[in-house]
Design a protein around this motif. Sequence first.
Motif, short mmCIF file in Angstrom:
data_model
loop_
_atom_site.label_atom_id
_atom_site.label_comp_id
_atom_site.label_asym_id
_atom_site.label_seq_id
_atom_site.Cartn_x
_atom_site.Cartn_y
_atom_site.Cartn_z
N UNK A 157 0.83 -1.20 0.00
CA UNK A 157 0.00 0.00 0.00
C UNK A 157 0.87 1.25 0.00
N UNK A 158 1.87 1.28 0.84
CA UNK A 158 2.76 2.45 0.89
C UNK A 158 3.52 2.62 -0.43
N UNK A 159 3.99 1.51 -0.99
CA UNK A 159 4.72 1.56 -2.26
C UNK A 159 3.84 2.09 -3.38
N UNK A 160 2.62 1.59 -3.49
CA UNK A 160 1.71 2.03 -4.55
C UNK A 160 1.36 3.50 -4.38
N UNK A 161 1.16 3.94 -3.16
CA UNK A 161 0.81 5.34 -2.95
C UNK A 161 1.96 6.25 -3.35
N UNK A 162 3.20 5.84 -3.08
CA UNK A 162 4.35 6.64 -3.52
C UNK A 162 4.43 6.69 -5.04
N UNK A 163 4.22 5.54 -5.67
CA UNK A 163 4.26 5.50 -7.12
C UNK A 163 3.17 6.38 -7.73
N UNK A 164 1.96 6.27 -7.22
CA UNK A 164 0.84 7.06 -7.76
C UNK A 164 1.14 8.55 -7.61
N UNK A 165 1.73 8.96 -6.47
CA UNK A 165 2.07 10.37 -6.28
C UNK A 165 3.12 10.82 -7.29
N UNK A 166 4.10 9.96 -7.58
CA UNK A 166 5.12 10.30 -8.57
C UNK A 166 4.52 10.37 -9.98
N UNK A 167 3.70 9.37 -10.32
CA UNK A 167 3.10 9.34 -11.66
C UNK A 167 2.20 10.55 -11.89
N UNK B 16 5.84 -2.28 -15.56
CA UNK B 16 5.98 -2.27 -17.01
C UNK B 16 6.71 -1.02 -17.50
N UNK B 17 7.75 -1.24 -18.28
CA UNK B 17 8.49 -0.12 -18.86
C UNK B 17 7.82 0.43 -20.11
N UNK B 18 6.81 -0.28 -20.61
CA UNK B 18 6.16 0.09 -21.87
C UNK B 18 4.94 0.99 -21.68
N UNK B 19 4.53 1.21 -20.43
CA UNK B 19 3.34 2.02 -20.17
C UNK B 19 3.78 3.35 -19.57
N UNK B 20 3.37 4.48 -20.16
CA UNK B 20 3.76 5.79 -19.63
C UNK B 20 3.27 6.00 -18.20
N UNK B 21 4.00 6.82 -17.46
CA UNK B 21 3.64 7.09 -16.07
C UNK B 21 2.22 7.66 -15.96
N UNK B 22 1.85 8.54 -16.89
CA UNK B 22 0.51 9.13 -16.83
C UNK B 22 -0.58 8.10 -17.01
N UNK B 23 -0.35 7.09 -17.83
CA UNK B 23 -1.33 6.02 -18.02
C UNK B 23 -1.41 5.13 -16.78
N UNK B 24 -0.26 4.90 -16.15
CA UNK B 24 -0.27 4.13 -14.91
C UNK B 24 -1.08 4.86 -13.84
N UNK B 25 -0.89 6.17 -13.74
CA UNK B 25 -1.65 6.94 -12.75
C UNK B 25 -3.15 6.81 -13.00
N UNK B 26 -3.56 7.02 -14.25
CA UNK B 26 -5.00 6.97 -14.55
C UNK B 26 -5.57 5.59 -14.27
N UNK B 27 -4.80 4.54 -14.55
CA UNK B 27 -5.28 3.18 -14.33
C UNK B 27 -5.45 2.90 -12.84
N UNK B 28 -4.43 3.24 -12.04
CA UNK B 28 -4.52 3.01 -10.60
C UNK B 28 -5.67 3.82 -10.00
N UNK B 29 -5.82 5.07 -10.41
CA UNK B 29 -6.89 5.91 -9.87
C UNK B 29 -8.26 5.36 -10.25
#
Length: 255
Positions: free
Chosen positions: A171-181, A220-233
């Motif tokens: 949970x902590x790891x994903x929240x940090x990633x989402x904040x960065x993305x 995944x290195x093939x998915x842009x950070x912005x797309x990762x953010x939108x998917x997680x959200x």
Amino acid sequence: MLRIADTRTGHLVEIPSVSRHLLSICVHLPLGDTGIGMTDMRALLVGDVLARTAELHGLQSRTFLTTPDLPEERAEALDRVMSALGIHPPASVGVHRPNGTLCATADVHVHPHASAVRDEAGGVRLEVGEIGPAAPEGTDPLAVRLLVLGHAHRTPVTVTGTALDEARRTLEHWRRLVADWAQEPSRPIPADVLRDAHAVLADDLGVPAVLDMLVTLAGSADVPAGAKFETFAFLDRVLGLDLAREVGHQHRAAT
């Protein structure tokens, strides 16, 4: 189309059972003398995820909760548990009645393992598996939520310190990633991820598969950070893990 396996038959049943856009869910809690048990909590959580999934698929939903006649302090404790676990408040809370009028027409009846639902009540039965022992006092409730969501809702779950620590770290790891993305330009959710997520959720609430998809997507290195953010959200609308909690805070860039 949503489908749930009826506990009585094991067969997948389409819900709602008629052509309409309102899903009615009834969560039945026996609530023994010892208070709110972990399996009671799991039934509440499964009802919440079902309602969230319905809304993700374009359905409206109403959740009803039936309990014994509770004294005020126990009713308040139940409210606190639901709030801490991110469970949306039910549309109505009522006492178990012999005629079962509150939930008589529910599409789905969610209940803890080995508890009874009146046979004459219509709709699908969804019995959740046992879970225990109780998490230690002070445990992050949303880490408990993540731990529970990582198992199919009928599968018994043993709560261990190791499993709770892993859920907390994830949970902590994903929240940090989402904040960065979130600091990167927005990009659309990958079409295949969106399609697969809808499909597994519609097929008997395949939430563990959604969590696996997020693990894969994050690495995944093939998915842009912005797309990762939108998917997680987007998928957090079902997961209810408050994954965007750290957005707006400064973090070291994700690697």
